[in-house]
Design an enzyme around this catalytic site. Sequence first.
Site, PDB file in Angstrom:
ATOM      1  N   GLU A  83      -9.679 -55.135  -2.757  1.00 23.37           N
ATOM      2  CA  GLU A  83      -9.427 -56.205  -3.723  1.00 23.37           C
ATOM      3  C   GLU A  83      -8.431 -57.216  -3.157  1.00 23.37           C
ATOM      4  OE1 GLU A  83     -10.761 -56.509  -7.065  1.00 23.37           O
ATOM      5  OE2 GLU A  83      -9.905 -58.470  -6.681  1.00 23.37           O
ATOM      6  N   ASP A 130      -9.303 -61.107  -2.347  1.00 25.99           N
ATOM      7  CA  ASP A 130      -8.629 -62.182  -3.076  1.00 25.99           C
ATOM      8  C   ASP A 130      -7.959 -63.158  -2.112  1.00 25.99           C
ATOM      9  OD1 ASP A 130      -9.442 -60.720  -5.215  1.00 25.99           O
ATOM     10  OD2 ASP A 130      -7.451 -60.322  -6.038  1.00 25.99           O
ATOM     11  N   SER A 180     -14.357 -60.388  -9.452  1.00 24.68           N
ATOM     12  CA  SER A 180     -13.140 -60.418  -8.639  1.00 24.68           C
ATOM     13  C   SER A 180     -13.238 -61.426  -7.519  1.00 24.68           C
ATOM     14  CB  SER A 180     -12.950 -59.066  -7.961  1.00 24.68           C
ATOM     15  OG  SER A 180     -12.125 -58.258  -8.693  1.00 24.68           O
TER      16      SER A 180
END
Length: 588
Positions: free
Chosen positions: A297, A301, A508
């Site tokens: 993640e 990001d 995400s």
Amino acid sequence: MLWRSGFVLLLAHLVMATPLARRWSDFTEKHSWVQIPKGWELYSEAPSDYTFDLRIGLKQNGMEELIENLMEISDPGHARYGQHLTQEETEQLVRPRPESTEAVKVWLEAHGLTDDDVVHRTGGGDWVTVRVSVHQAERMLGTKYSVYHHPRSGEKVVRTLAYSLPRELHSHIDVVAPTTYFGTMRSMRATSFLQPEIKAIDNSVDNSTLDVDATVPSSCATTITPACLRALYNTVNYVPSQTSRNGLGVAGYLDEFANRADLQTFFRRFRPDAAGSSFTTVRVNGGGDDQSDPGVEANLDIQYTTGISFPTPNTYWSTGGSPPFDPDSETPTNTNEPYLDWINSVLAQSSIPPVITTSYGDDEQTVPQDYAVSVCNLFAQLGSRGVTAFFSSGDFGVGGGDCRTNDGTNTVLFQPAFPASCPFVTTVGGTTRVNPEIAVSFSGGGFSRYFSTPSYQSAAVSRFVAGLGATFNGLYNKTGRAYPDVSAQGNGFQVVIGGRVGSVGGTSASSPTVAGVFALLNDFRLSQGKSTLGFINPLIYSTGSSGFNDITAGSNPGCNTRGFTAGTGWDPVTGLGTPDFVKLQQLV
Ligand SMILES: *[C@@H]1O[C@H](CO)[C@@H](O)[C@H](O)[C@H]1NC(C)=O
Ligand SMILES: *[C@@H]1O[C@H](CO)[C@@H](O)[C@H](O)[C@H]1NC(C)=O
């Protein structure tokens, strides 16, 4: 330290010996669950001398005024558009009434808690954190704490199924935590997942000449790179110039660490002109920065926010998880509250990156309403300070799992997500394919059961609801805040993790993408001598709506239904659509 906590305990026992004044034992309930939240089970009693940090959210005297002001400064038609508040002005508005501060102080004193036991107080004085024993907290809140276990994460927490406040404090206190919100940093869901079925771009070949021009490479139908997104969302030709004043922040949880070496590999491969640049890691509440343990993640990001917004400075907040429950520990436990600790630490800064993206959330029904409202009001504060807060909409369409309610009736309902459902954040859904882009099937979308439809979206939402007719009647809340607001690609993102390229999907991926585009729009506004965009929802649902590519195909199945269908105009699958930077430049 040891003798001091012993001393506090001694005081607590003295207080316990005398019955509480009626004023402080006249309890009425604040919040309760009818059953243990899903995924958790009762483990044991909570040891009465176990100490932890209790956060008390006092009623903010000027919250209505703050929200009214937020709507004015975010409305492009208003004379005060873009006139964001300073930290001091915001703190002035959220300051509790003196009577509230005083009542809470006297209540704490009745429980043997003085200023020495206050471990933190926000600048506005609206959040007070005190260190208490289980025994003290139980007397304060007329409740019984227990230890609960979350088998999937292995986590144990001290929580309760119900808590009360003395009758006279209900008008002074909005929420107390930790009490009935079982969510923790570890149990919150990150909305990304590895996609081994999507073959990653060849790991061995160094294609340093990936085309970067305005045409969308056909490979973008299956694998997404910064070149795809920059072409799709029309940012290729923009050269940022305001990097000393602009910024973009990524909120990270769950011991997810953004890896600096992987970012360089990613840049060399997919954004060669950015090679050598990096981001800043800021640790919140004991968050780590283990460079030998890159997170999927975190890398997703930061690689995509920087990959789009370069050379805008990027910040990665690594927020500490709650330490494991240890009944024998001599040191008090700081039971970090997701959102509360991170956002209060951000609000305490005089300067905040004007765009923030977060890819974590929970089912709204697992978050007590008093807690959700308090957290959502903190996002209103961020908006007042001129910050755009993007959240991914979730990866379960209209709802994951069996979609049953936790109110004891087990009714099947679409399950909205929080903070996606907060009206003061901008929620991002997912798309896939090119020419045309269509909704990706996991794109979270729906209607809040806690927050009503804000005026900025009421026309768009009622058009959609009218078009839907009786379909899904009773499964969703027609008068609730609806999301997502916008969307972006969410499938097959090429991410470097531990030196190798892999495919990652989820909303995400969509949220950092939109955050990158809006960071560039802020750069453009700043270059025109204007303020940053701040809370964008009133803008994008009005004069800004033509700056998005409307997505008109695809749906978001869930709860054993085919879910909502994307169509002309706003829909609860892809929102207003995907951003077109050049068009938005004309509109902001
Ligand atoms: C990388 O280059 C090779 C050889 O030119 C080519 O076959 C391959 O398709 C390229 N990969 C991408 C993602 O462009
Ligand atoms: C719908 O939302 C409103 C507030 O927005 C709330 O008061 C109401 O209880 C919700 N209805 C249902 C059925 O959840």
